[in-house]
Design an enzyme around this catalytic site. Sequence first.
Site, PDB file in Angstrom:
ATOM      1  N   SER A 243       0.846  -1.189   0.000  1.00 37.58           N
ATOM      2  CA  SER A 243       0.000   0.000   0.000  1.00 37.58           C
ATOM      3  C   SER A 243       0.881   1.239   0.000  1.00 37.58           C
ATOM      4  O   SER A 243       2.116   1.138  -0.008  1.00 37.58           O
ATOM      5  CB  SER A 243      -0.921   0.008   1.225  1.00 37.58           C
ATOM      6  OG  SER A 243      -0.148   0.180   2.406  1.00 37.58           O
ATOM      7  N   LYS A 244       0.248   2.406   0.026  1.00 36.00           N
ATOM      8  CA  LYS A 244       1.003   3.662  -0.041  1.00 36.00           C
ATOM      9  C   LYS A 244       2.012   3.807   1.086  1.00 36.00           C
ATOM     10  O   LYS A 244       3.043   4.451   0.920  1.00 36.00           O
ATOM     11  CB  LYS A 244       0.034   4.847  -0.022  1.00 36.00           C
ATOM     12  CG  LYS A 244      -0.770   5.013  -1.307  1.00 36.00           C
ATOM     13  CD  LYS A 244      -1.688   6.218  -1.217  1.00 36.00           C
ATOM     14  CE  LYS A 244      -2.504   6.367  -2.502  1.00 36.00           C
ATOM     15  NZ  LYS A 244      -3.431   7.516  -2.418  1.00 36.00           N
ATOM     16  N   ARG A 245       1.720   3.228   2.227  1.00 37.25           N
ATOM     17  CA  ARG A 245       2.637   3.407   3.355  1.00 37.25           C
ATOM     18  C   ARG A 245       3.973   2.693   3.122  1.00 37.25           C
ATOM     19  O   ARG A 245       4.952   2.956   3.827  1.00 37.25           O
ATOM     20  CB  ARG A 245       2.004   2.932   4.656  1.00 37.25           C
ATOM     21  CG  ARG A 245       1.859   1.420   4.793  1.00 37.25           C
ATOM     22  CD  ARG A 245       1.307   1.045   6.160  1.00 37.25           C
ATOM     23  NE  ARG A 245       1.201  -0.369   6.328  1.00 37.25           N
ATOM     24  CZ  ARG A 245       0.200  -1.111   5.876  1.00 37.25           C
ATOM     25  NH1 ARG A 245      -0.785  -0.543   5.210  1.00 37.25           N
ATOM     26  NH2 ARG A 245       0.177  -2.423   6.087  1.00 37.25           N
ATOM     27  N   GLY A 247       5.601   3.038   0.373  1.00 34.99           N
ATOM     28  CA  GLY A 247       6.293   3.814  -0.655  1.00 34.99           C
ATOM     29  C   GLY A 247       5.414   3.935  -1.885  1.00 34.99           C
ATOM     30  O   GLY A 247       4.209   3.689  -1.845  1.00 34.99           O
TER      31      GLY A 247
END
Length: 462
Positions: A243-245, A247
């Site tokens: 996911s976005k967390r 990167g």
Amino acid sequence: MIRTRFAPSPTGYLHVGGARTALFSWAYARKHGGKFILRIEDTDVGRSTDESVQAILDAMRWIELDWDEGPFFQMQRLARYKEVADRLIEQGKAYRCWATREELDAMRERQRARGEKPRYDGRWRPERAKVAGLVPPSDRPPVVRFRNPDEGEVVFHDVVKGSITVSNAELDDLVLVRADGVPTYNFGVVVDDLDMSITHVIRGDDHVNNTPRQVNIFRALGAQLPQFAHVPMILGADGERLSKRHGAVSVMQYREDGYLPEALVNYLARLGWSHGDEEMFTLEQFLRWFDLAHISRSAAQFNPEKLRWLNHQYLRHRPDADLAGLVAPRIERDGGKLSGGPELAAVVALLKERSETLEALAREAMMFYGEPGAARDSVTGEVRPALAELAAAFAALGDWRAESVMSAIQTVIDKHKLKLPKLAMPLRMIVFGRAQTPNLGPVLALAGRKRVLERLQAHLSA
């Protein structure tokens, strides 16, 4: 003929998991001389956007996954889904259902209270509706539900996971077409795959649970099943779904961050598939080696450091002129002036060994094309006379090469009894605006005598 497809939903960017699925589908078709079809599954009307469609197309083009047919849009095929649904109703394999959301919620609550799995109870199956005295209301349109078999098992072979068996008792009568005429995912995908003669469905294994339902719909339509290949999920280093967390997960973000498309493709190919110990390979080698049998059954772990390493390898091997063309817009974006500076290809040749991305390479190259800024704090009274003498020595040099430049520097530091860093650091700050650069001789030689002297003299006269 082998026919594969990639069918993203246009509700955002193309993420790396989708790109990996597209790559495998594309590669399988290309290897076997087949066709690769692009289909846009835009039935989530509230979230689908034209901007997302364009972002997907741009990302596909950037990583050079060309398609042979499409893009096709599901919302342009509503009449076709209705036609197939009507045929299933006529054959007694589907039926209309008028249950409201409130009725369905209450039904599931009662089932949970009894410790049962929440599921639609088939109350609008024609024979049950007749016994219960249900009358179709006139104030709302119905959905169309599939009459799932009550007995037996769904058995299908997955090329990656092997044989999969699910009891029909685990499946309820899913909605095929919503009240507004829009198909659900499981119905739309079956009709599309049939109409487009898809032979191999290659997709993420988050769709495995959908497949038994789709198998039953294929069989209700009297159709031959495609081959299914569910590829493993991509996880972050913490074992959670990427996911976005973790990167950047958008393909186009990697372009913005200065990754080369061939490096990203190479890396994605190795996520869940391998060919011996090969880490780097050309697209031609990948197509020659790729097969579905060597896709791993276990989840792949995304490693940003490994991707940066791989990108650096590709960047190092790219011709300097090519890299210069890719880096130039980034330098100009940041205010650098290419005119009057050294040849960019020569700068790239000097810096690419220490740069993992195009963005890092552009930042390093700015030392030759940007203004250095103030360097007063870096010049002490002890060093100032040495810098003045160095400027004179530079002006008197017969040639401007790294060796002669360093010889002049050595003469000055010997005379003034300085250590090299004592003179090199302020010299770097004055000429390049930074305390660290590659080896001083080559960067000064590349900057050019005119620029070096102009900046030295401007500082000394301030």
